[in-house]
Write a protein that holds these residues in place. Structure first.
Motif, PDB file in Angstrom:
ATOM      1  N   LYS A   1     -20.616  42.478  65.232  1.00 45.02           N
ATOM      2  CA  LYS A   1     -19.172  43.453  65.507  1.00 45.02           C
ATOM      3  C   LYS A   1     -19.990  44.535  64.471  1.00 45.02           C
ATOM      4  CE  LYS A   1     -17.023  42.581  60.465  1.00 45.02           C
ATOM      5  NZ  LYS A   1     -17.175  44.109  60.554  1.00 45.02           N
ATOM      6  N   ASN A   2     -21.031  44.277  63.652  1.00 40.17           N
ATOM      7  CA  ASN A   2     -20.964  46.082  62.893  1.00 40.17           C
ATOM      8  C   ASN A   2     -21.725  46.624  63.775  1.00 40.17           C
ATOM      9  OD1 ASN A   2     -19.679  45.198  61.010  1.00 40.17           O
ATOM     10  ND2 ASN A   2     -21.109  44.447  59.539  1.00 40.17           N
TER      11      ASN A   2
ATOM     12  N   LEU B   1     -19.021  47.828  66.260  1.00 41.93           N
ATOM     13  CA  LEU B   1     -17.748  49.523  66.294  1.00 41.93           C
ATOM     14  C   LEU B   1     -18.520  50.426  66.257  1.00 41.93           C
ATOM     15  CD1 LEU B   1     -16.301  46.813  63.363  1.00 41.93           C
ATOM     16  CD2 LEU B   1     -14.933  48.328  65.632  1.00 41.93           C
TER      17      LEU B   1
ATOM     18  N   ILE C   1     -13.895  44.624  48.425  1.00 44.10           N
ATOM     19  CA  ILE C   1     -14.583  44.236  48.269  1.00 44.10           C
ATOM     20  C   ILE C   1     -15.669  45.331  46.991  1.00 44.10           C
ATOM     21  CG2 ILE C   1     -15.238  42.193  49.770  1.00 44.10           C
ATOM     22  CD1 ILE C   1     -17.134  44.682  51.508  1.00 44.10           C
TER      23      ILE C   1
ATOM     24  N   PRO D   1     -16.220  54.692  48.615  1.00 47.69           N
ATOM     25  CA  PRO D   1     -16.395  56.096  49.120  1.00 47.69           C
ATOM     26  C   PRO D   1     -17.311  56.414  50.232  1.00 47.69           C
ATOM     27  CG  PRO D   1     -17.933  55.353  47.620  1.00 47.69           C
ATOM     28  CD  PRO D   1     -17.420  53.971  47.605  1.00 47.69           C
TER      29      PRO D   1
ATOM     30  N   ASP E   1     -18.654  59.681  50.644  1.00 45.94           N
ATOM     31  CA  ASP E   1     -18.683  60.726  50.280  1.00 45.94           C
ATOM     32  C   ASP E   1     -20.750  61.099  50.756  1.00 45.94           C
ATOM     33  OD1 ASP E   1     -20.053  58.881  48.530  1.00 45.94           O
ATOM     34  OD2 ASP E   1     -20.771  60.062  46.680  1.00 45.94           O
ATOM     35  N   LEU E   2     -21.234  59.295  51.400  1.00 44.72           N
ATOM     36  CA  LEU E   2     -22.270  60.398  51.297  1.00 44.72           C
ATOM     37  C   LEU E   2     -22.363  60.631  52.987  1.00 44.72           C
ATOM     38  CD1 LEU E   2     -25.052  57.601  50.079  1.00 44.72           C
ATOM     39  CD2 LEU E   2     -24.484  59.190  49.249  1.00 44.72           C
TER      40      LEU E   2
ATOM     41  N   VAL F   1     -25.135  52.118  55.338  1.00 44.97           N
ATOM     42  CA  VAL F   1     -25.985  51.773  56.255  1.00 44.97           C
ATOM     43  C   VAL F   1     -24.631  52.583  56.893  1.00 44.97           C
ATOM     44  CG1 VAL F   1     -25.298  49.695  57.932  1.00 44.97           C
ATOM     45  CG2 VAL F   1     -25.858  49.224  55.889  1.00 44.97           C
TER      46      VAL F   1
ATOM     47  N   ILE G   1     -25.003  45.472  45.874  1.00 46.04           N
ATOM     48  CA  ILE G   1     -24.328  46.250  46.458  1.00 46.04           C
ATOM     49  C   ILE G   1     -22.934  46.380  46.996  1.00 46.04           C
ATOM     50  CG2 ILE G   1     -24.256  46.729  50.094  1.00 46.04           C
ATOM     51  CD1 ILE G   1     -26.994  45.985  48.974  1.00 46.04           C
ATOM     52  N   PHE G   2     -21.548  45.769  46.299  1.00 45.90           N
ATOM     53  CA  PHE G   2     -20.215  46.237  45.834  1.00 45.90           C
ATOM     54  C   PHE G   2     -19.929  45.620  44.624  1.00 45.90           C
ATOM     55  CE2 PHE G   2     -20.684  45.422  51.249  1.00 45.90           C
ATOM     56  CZ  PHE G   2     -20.233  46.883  50.981  1.00 45.90           C
TER      57      PHE G   2
ATOM     58  N   ARG H   1     -16.905  41.728  45.483  1.00 44.97           N
ATOM     59  CA  ARG H   1     -17.793  40.468  46.246  1.00 44.97           C
ATOM     60  C   ARG H   1     -17.811  39.536  45.683  1.00 44.97           C
ATOM     61  NH1 ARG H   1     -20.363  41.581  51.630  1.00 44.97           N
ATOM     62  NH2 ARG H   1     -18.878  41.297  52.930  1.00 44.97           N
TER      63      ARG H   1
HETATM   64  C1  EPZ Z   1     -21.700  48.074  56.191  1.00 48.79           C
HETATM   65  O1  EPZ Z   1     -21.057  48.899  55.285  1.00 48.79           O
HETATM   66  C2  EPZ Z   1     -20.427  46.589  56.750  1.00 48.79           C
HETATM   67  N1  EPZ Z   1     -19.913  47.028  57.808  1.00 48.79           N
HETATM   68  C3  EPZ Z   1     -20.334  45.351  56.108  1.00 48.79           C
HETATM   69  O2  EPZ Z   1     -20.004  44.107  56.612  1.00 48.79           O
HETATM   70  C4  EPZ Z   1     -21.570  45.393  55.433  1.00 48.79           C
HETATM   71  O3  EPZ Z   1     -21.158  44.306  53.941  1.00 48.79           O
HETATM   72  C5  EPZ Z   1     -22.742  46.906  54.519  1.00 48.79           C
HETATM   73  O4  EPZ Z   1     -22.664  47.518  55.391  1.00 48.79           O
HETATM   74  C6  EPZ Z   1     -23.940  46.498  53.826  1.00 48.79           C
HETATM   75  O5  EPZ Z   1     -24.776  45.904  54.848  1.00 48.79           O
HETATM   76  C7  EPZ Z   1     -19.793  47.485  58.325  1.00 48.79           C
HETATM   77  O6  EPZ Z   1     -21.123  47.976  58.990  1.00 48.79           O
HETATM   78  C8  EPZ Z   1     -18.592  47.679  59.768  1.00 48.79           C
HETATM   79  P1  EPZ Z   1     -22.683  50.798  53.023  1.00 48.79           P
HETATM   80  P2  EPZ Z   1     -20.515  49.847  54.865  1.00 48.79           P
HETATM   81  O7  EPZ Z   1     -22.154  52.217  53.056  1.00 48.79           O
HETATM   82  O8  EPZ Z   1     -21.593  50.834  55.535  1.00 48.79           O
HETATM   83  C9  EPZ Z   1     -21.921  52.958  48.899  1.00 48.79           C
HETATM   84  C10 EPZ Z   1     -18.820  43.009  56.594  1.00 48.79           C
HETATM   85  O9  EPZ Z   1     -18.352  41.786  55.911  1.00 48.79           O
HETATM   86  N2  EPZ Z   1     -21.414  53.507  49.466  1.00 48.79           N
HETATM   87  O10 EPZ Z   1     -23.923  50.669  53.243  1.00 48.79           O
HETATM   88  O11 EPZ Z   1     -19.738  50.312  54.524  1.00 48.79           O
HETATM   89  C11 EPZ Z   1     -20.723  51.341  49.222  1.00 48.79           C
HETATM   90  O12 EPZ Z   1     -19.410  51.794  47.937  1.00 48.79           O
HETATM   91  C12 EPZ Z   1     -18.423  44.546  56.349  1.00 48.79           C
HETATM   92  O13 EPZ Z   1     -18.941  42.682  57.595  1.00 48.79           O
HETATM   93  C13 EPZ Z   1     -20.919  55.182  48.678  1.00 48.79           C
HETATM   94  O14 EPZ Z   1     -21.121  55.213  47.767  1.00 48.79           O
HETATM   95  O15 EPZ Z   1     -21.567  49.954  53.705  1.00 48.79           O
HETATM   96  C14 EPZ Z   1     -21.441  50.728  48.767  1.00 48.79           C
HETATM   97  O16 EPZ Z   1     -21.395  50.123  47.847  1.00 48.79           O
HETATM   98  C15 EPZ Z   1     -17.986  44.145  54.532  1.00 48.79           C
HETATM   99  N3  EPZ Z   1     -20.359  56.348  49.603  1.00 48.79           N
HETATM  100  C16 EPZ Z   1     -22.733  50.427  49.379  1.00 48.79           C
HETATM  101  O17 EPZ Z   1     -22.703  52.409  49.352  1.00 48.79           O
HETATM  102  C17 EPZ Z   1     -20.780  56.294  50.504  1.00 48.79           C
HETATM  103  O18 EPZ Z   1     -21.147  57.331  51.218  1.00 48.79           O
HETATM  104  C18 EPZ Z   1     -23.500  50.367  50.463  1.00 48.79           C
HETATM  105  O19 EPZ Z   1     -22.379  50.934  51.583  1.00 48.79           O
HETATM  106  C19 EPZ Z   1     -21.057  55.351  51.025  1.00 48.79           C
HETATM  107  C20 EPZ Z   1     -21.089  54.097  50.237  1.00 48.79           C
END
Ligand code: EPZ
Length: 428
Positions: A22-23, A26, A120, A124, A126-127, A166, A330-331, A334
């Motif tokens: 899925k991830n 998308l 969860i 944000p 922002d990055l 990611v 990470i979150f 959760r």
């Molecule tokens: C992806 O989310 C996945 N979603 C998530 O899967 C997965 O848990 C996550 O990566 C980590 O592996 C999709 O691919 C659709 P991140 P993503 O940016 O990209 C913070 C599922 O159940 N952050 O790596 O949103 C963020 O809040 C889902 O399938 C910022 O602060 O995750 C988090 O704490 C849930 N600013 C951390 O970084 C930003 O601009 C990592 O998030 C971006 C992220």
């Protein structure tokens, strides 16, 4: 609203085919906006989320041919007719925000609703926005919308992410492929889905190297063609079924599962007393008779233990011998499955980002509520080993990310039935 009824029913035996991720799907769908010729994806998972993304793409002018139930999806973005992704579409699924970068790169402007928080955590973007600004885009946030413009095109930039994301890594890649010059992403995510996206974009004519490491280099090209690409196997679905088999016991072959994407889980399962055999076409999970022992896990970016398997592993640890500490890094929010698992008899104490799980000899069926995708499936795993019947309510979360879950588990002997509106209309 649909619900699942699950009767705890002993070991699982059989073979489970793993769907496309899925991830990854998308982001590959979002990539179609960059391609002047058709992008054909095979092994497309038929999920509420990927179908929803297809609808958004149609809204933007992409011709999408994806017959119901089929695993082949053809997308042709010959003419992008809209560059606006409205609140109603982005609110329902965060990944739709990923159309911003491709629209900006291909058309020079886009207006996309901010995705907002979710169950969860705040999550944000922002990055993502800082990366586009570094590539020369003007970004304004107005009334909940990101309005981005780079009318003379994006330019390559050197971006050093303050922490691993990611989504931001993928999104920056999606924009940088059509930028003028070279983009270097440092402290980039190395998840298998990033490499899948890079491989697909390269097949369309992009020039990306270093994916799978923390430094990714992207040489911008003038245009992308199209390609045929097979979506990578879903490591989270595979990991979920591996944990289900470990919990219920038995012998299950996960066809298509890739050991190289699941190292941290395989290690944790082996330490817990589960046999994991790596075969040429997948993974075999076995536990016959032997007990489970408690193992600590800390979620980390890949190749660390994935946050998307944390809830499922907590369900497993709730029946292991001893005490396990599970840390979510990470979150921020959760652990919503913890109180629901406790309703089934698990002994879990949550302190900040730590859950202390004291294993109990058995769980007992009860009505529980799904709160997000991975939390929901952790309840299904717990229900498979609980004595008596468990009903899992609000399972629309499950349908967002697991293809034919009841059928796949049912074929291995699980007693699991769906009731509700969609069960009646589809006859399942
Ligand atoms: C992806 O989310 C996945 N979603 C998530 O899967 C997965 O848990 C996550 O990566 C980590 O592996 C999709 O691919 C659709 P991140 P993503 O940016 O990209 C913070 C599922 O159940 N952050 O790596 O949103 C963020 O809040 C889902 O399938 C910022 O602060 O995750 C988090 O704490 C849930 N600013 C951390 O970084 C930003 O601009 C990592 O998030 C971006 C992220």
């Amino acid at each position: 609203m649909d619900k699942l009824s699950i009767l705890g029913n002993g070991p699982l035996e059989g073979r489970i085919p793993i769907s496309g991720a899925k991830n990854s799907a998308l982001k590959l769908q979002a990539a179609s906006l960059l391609c002047e010729e058709p992008l054909v994806l095979t092994s497309m998972p038929n999920l509420a989320d990927t179908r929803f993304m297809a609808d958004l793409l149609r809204n933007l002018g992409v011709e999408v041919e994806w017959p119901k139930g089929e695993a082949l999806c053809r997308m042709h973005a010959a003419n992008i007719t809209s560059t606006i992704a409205p609140y109603d579409l982005v609110r329902k699924m965060r990944a739709t925000f990923n159309v911003l970068g491709p629209l900006l790169a291909r058309v020079g402007h886009a207006t996309v609703s901010l995705p907002g928080g979710c169950a969860i955590g705040a999550r944000p973007v922002d990055l993502h926005l800082k990366a586009f600004e570094a590539m020369g885009a003007d970004i304004v946030i107005e009334e909940g919308y990101v309005k981005a413009a780079a009318l003379r095109g994006l330019r390559g930039a050197h971006i050093n992410f303050p922490f691993v994301s990611v989504g931001a890594t993928e999104h920056a890649m999606l924009a940088a492929v059509l930028a003028h010059g070279e983009t270097i992403l440092e402290n980039a995510a190395a998840e298998p889905e990033i490499s899948d996206l890079a491989n697909c974009l390269n097949a369309c004519g992009a020039k990306i190297t270093g994916h799978g490491t923390s430094t990714i280099r992207i040489q911008g090209v003038a245009k992308l063609t199209g390609a045929r690409h097979d979506v990578i196997a879903d490591r989270i679905e595979a990991g979920t079924f591996a944990i289900a088999a470990a919990a219920a016991g038995g012998n299950v072959f996960l066809e298509g599962a890739r050991a190289e994407d699941l190292g941290a889980l395989i290690d944790a399962l082996r330490r817990a007393g589960v046999t994991v055999e790596v075969e040429s076409k997948g993974l075999r999970i076995k536990r016959n008779g032997g007990g489970l022992v408690a193992v600590d896990v800390d979620t980390r970016p890949h190749p660390g233990f994935p946050t998307d398997l944390q809830a499922q592993f907590m369900a497993l640890m709730s029946i292991a011998e001893g005490t396990s500490t599970i840390r979510e890094n990470i979150f921020e929010n959760r652990f919503m499955h913890a109180p629901e698992l406790s309703r089934l008899g698990a002994n879990i104490t949550v302190r900040g980002n730590e859950a202390i799980v004291k294993g109990v000899p058995k769980l007992k069926g009860a009505p529980v509520m799904a709160t997000d995708l991975r939390a929901s499936v952790s309840l299904v795993i717990a229900a498979l080993v609980a004595e008596g019947e468990t009903t899992v309510n609000r399972i629309y979360h499950l349908d967002r990310g697991f293809e034919r879950l009841e059928e796949k588990l049912g074929r291995c002997g699980a007693k699991i039935t769906r009731s509700g509106d969609s069960a009646r209309s589809s006859g399942r």
